[in-house]
Design a protein around this motif. Structure first.
Motif, PDB file in Angstrom:
ATOM      1  N   ARG A  75       0.834  -1.208   0.000  1.00  0.00           N
ATOM      2  CA  ARG A  75       0.000   0.000   0.000  1.00  0.00           C
ATOM      3  C   ARG A  75       0.867   1.255   0.000  1.00  0.00           C
ATOM      4  O   ARG A  75       0.553   2.240  -0.682  1.00  0.00           O
ATOM      5  N   ALA A  76       1.940   1.243   0.781  1.00  0.00           N
ATOM      6  CA  ALA A  76       2.827   2.404   0.840  1.00  0.00           C
ATOM      7  C   ALA A  76       3.510   2.640  -0.512  1.00  0.00           C
ATOM      8  O   ALA A  76       3.658   3.784  -0.951  1.00  0.00           O
ATOM      9  N   SER A  79       0.969   4.204  -2.805  1.00  0.00           N
ATOM     10  CA  SER A  79       0.780   5.617  -2.465  1.00  0.00           C
ATOM     11  C   SER A  79       1.973   6.448  -2.930  1.00  0.00           C
ATOM     12  O   SER A  79       1.798   7.578  -3.409  1.00  0.00           O
ATOM     13  N   LYS A  82       1.604   7.099  -6.579  1.00  0.00           N
ATOM     14  CA  LYS A  82       0.605   8.133  -6.829  1.00  0.00           C
ATOM     15  C   LYS A  82       1.158   9.523  -6.524  1.00  0.00           C
ATOM     16  O   LYS A  82       0.935  10.478  -7.279  1.00  0.00           O
ATOM     17  N   LEU A  83       1.891   9.648  -5.412  1.00  0.00           N
ATOM     18  CA  LEU A  83       2.465  10.948  -5.056  1.00  0.00           C
ATOM     19  C   LEU A  83       3.508  11.390  -6.080  1.00  0.00           C
ATOM     20  O   LEU A  83       3.588  12.576  -6.418  1.00  0.00           O
TER      21      LEU A  83
END
Length: 141
Positions: A75-76, A79, A82-83
Protein backbone atom coordinates in the motif's frame (compact mmCIF):
# COMPACT_ATOMS: atom_id res chain seq x y z
CA UNK A 1 35.25 -82.87 38.48
CA UNK A 2 31.59 -82.55 37.65
CA UNK A 3 30.87 -81.65 41.26
CA UNK A 4 33.42 -78.79 41.22
CA UNK A 5 32.01 -77.46 37.95
CA UNK A 6 28.48 -77.53 39.38
CA UNK A 7 29.61 -75.68 42.53
CA UNK A 8 31.38 -73.01 40.47
CA UNK A 9 28.33 -72.71 38.19
CA UNK A 10 26.03 -72.35 41.23
CA UNK A 11 28.30 -69.67 42.78
CA UNK A 12 28.31 -67.81 39.43
CA UNK A 13 24.50 -67.92 39.24
CA UNK A 14 24.24 -66.74 42.87
CA UNK A 15 26.66 -63.84 42.13
CA UNK A 16 24.67 -62.86 39.05
CA UNK A 17 21.44 -62.89 41.13
CA UNK A 18 23.02 -60.61 43.78
CA UNK A 19 24.31 -58.29 41.02
CA UNK A 20 20.84 -58.11 39.43
CA UNK A 21 19.26 -57.36 42.83
CA UNK A 22 21.66 -54.46 43.44
CA UNK A 23 21.05 -53.07 39.94
CA UNK A 24 17.29 -53.35 40.43
CA UNK A 25 17.41 -51.29 43.63
CA UNK A 26 19.61 -48.63 42.03
CA UNK A 27 17.28 -48.41 39.03
CA UNK A 28 14.26 -47.95 41.30
CA UNK A 29 16.00 -45.09 43.10
CA UNK A 30 17.08 -43.60 39.78
CA UNK A 31 13.52 -43.63 38.39
CA UNK A 32 11.90 -42.33 41.58
CA UNK A 33 9.62 -39.43 40.56
CA UNK A 34 10.18 -37.48 43.77
CA UNK A 35 13.92 -37.59 44.38
CA UNK A 36 15.53 -39.30 41.41
CA UNK A 37 16.18 -38.58 37.80
CA UNK A 38 12.67 -39.68 36.85
CA UNK A 39 11.22 -36.51 38.35
CA UNK A 40 13.73 -34.36 36.51
CA UNK A 41 12.96 -36.14 33.24
CA UNK A 42 9.21 -35.68 33.79
CA UNK A 43 9.64 -31.96 34.50
CA UNK A 44 11.87 -31.49 31.48
CA UNK A 45 9.39 -33.34 29.29
CA UNK A 46 6.58 -31.04 30.42
CA UNK A 47 8.77 -28.00 29.75
CA UNK A 48 9.60 -29.25 26.27
CA UNK A 49 5.88 -29.63 25.52
CA UNK A 50 5.19 -26.09 26.75
CA UNK A 51 8.07 -24.68 24.71
CA UNK A 52 6.86 -26.50 21.61
CA UNK A 53 3.39 -24.96 21.98
CA UNK A 54 4.91 -21.52 22.56
CA UNK A 55 7.13 -21.89 19.51
CA UNK A 56 4.18 -22.90 17.32
CA UNK A 57 2.21 -19.88 18.57
CA UNK A 58 5.17 -17.55 17.93
CA UNK A 59 5.63 -18.91 14.41
CA UNK A 60 1.97 -18.38 13.55
CA UNK A 61 2.06 -14.84 14.98
CA UNK A 62 5.22 -14.06 13.00
CA UNK A 63 3.58 -15.36 9.83
CA UNK A 64 0.54 -13.14 10.38
CA UNK A 65 2.75 -10.13 11.12
CA UNK A 66 4.76 -10.75 7.96
CA UNK A 67 1.56 -10.90 5.89
CA UNK A 68 0.28 -7.63 7.39
CA UNK A 69 3.66 -5.96 6.89
CA UNK A 70 3.77 -7.09 3.27
CA UNK A 71 0.29 -5.68 2.66
CA UNK A 72 1.19 -2.35 4.29
CA UNK A 73 4.41 -2.15 2.28
CA UNK A 74 2.50 -2.71 -0.95
CA UNK A 75 0.00 0.00 0.00
CA UNK A 76 2.83 2.40 0.84
CA UNK A 77 4.54 1.73 -2.49
CA UNK A 78 1.26 2.34 -4.35
CA UNK A 79 0.78 5.62 -2.46
CA UNK A 80 4.36 6.64 -3.24
CA UNK A 81 3.76 5.98 -6.95
CA UNK A 82 0.60 8.13 -6.83
CA UNK A 83 2.47 10.95 -5.06
CA UNK A 84 5.29 10.80 -7.59
CA UNK A 85 2.74 11.05 -10.39
CA UNK A 86 1.09 14.04 -8.68
CA UNK A 87 4.44 15.76 -8.19
CA UNK A 88 5.32 15.15 -11.84
CA UNK A 89 1.97 16.61 -12.92
CA UNK A 90 2.68 19.76 -10.87
CA UNK A 91 5.67 20.52 -13.10
CA UNK A 92 3.28 20.83 -16.06
CA UNK A 93 1.29 23.65 -14.42
CA UNK A 94 2.22 27.25 -15.26
CA UNK A 95 3.87 29.34 -12.56
CA UNK A 96 1.08 31.42 -10.90
CA UNK A 97 3.49 34.16 -9.76
CA UNK A 98 4.65 34.83 -13.33
CA UNK A 99 1.11 35.15 -14.78
CA UNK A 100 -0.60 37.31 -12.15
CA UNK A 101 0.28 40.94 -11.54
CA UNK A 102 1.69 41.80 -8.16
CA UNK A 103 -1.10 41.96 -5.60
CA UNK A 104 -1.32 44.89 -3.19
CA UNK A 105 0.16 44.12 0.23
CA UNK A 106 -2.34 42.54 2.58
CA UNK A 107 -4.02 44.70 5.16
CA UNK A 108 -2.10 44.34 8.39
CA UNK A 109 -4.69 46.21 10.41
CA UNK A 110 -7.29 43.98 12.09
CA UNK A 111 -10.85 44.49 10.99
CA UNK A 112 -13.27 46.14 13.35
CA UNK A 113 -14.46 43.74 16.01
CA UNK A 114 -11.66 41.23 15.47
CA UNK A 115 -8.52 41.06 17.54
CA UNK A 116 -5.68 39.24 15.75
CA UNK A 117 -2.36 38.45 17.35
CA UNK A 118 -1.15 36.58 14.28
CA UNK A 119 1.12 38.54 11.93
CA UNK A 120 0.09 38.88 8.30
CA UNK A 121 1.25 36.03 6.02
CA UNK A 122 4.13 36.98 3.72
CA UNK A 123 3.70 36.73 -0.04
CA UNK A 124 3.90 33.14 -1.29
CA UNK A 125 7.34 32.06 -2.42
CA UNK A 126 7.17 29.85 -5.53
CA UNK A 127 10.44 28.14 -4.54
CA UNK A 128 8.79 26.61 -1.46
CA UNK A 129 6.68 23.48 -2.13
CA UNK A 130 2.93 23.87 -1.82
CA UNK A 131 2.60 21.67 1.24
CA UNK A 132 5.11 23.83 3.14
CA UNK A 133 3.58 27.21 2.18
CA UNK A 134 0.64 26.94 4.54
CA UNK A 135 1.00 28.59 7.89
CA UNK A 136 0.84 26.65 11.12
CA UNK A 137 -1.86 27.29 13.68
CA UNK A 138 -0.77 27.80 17.24
CA UNK A 139 -2.74 26.52 20.21
CA UNK A 140 -4.62 29.05 22.31
CA UNK A 141 -3.15 29.69 25.69
Amino acid sequence: MDLIADIILGLGAFGAAVYCLILSRRLKRFNNLRDGMGGAVAVLSAQVDDMTKTLDHAQSAAGESAAVLTELTERAEASARKLELMMASLHDLPDPAAQQPAAPPPDTQPQAGFASTRPADPAPNPDIPVFLRHGFMEAAE
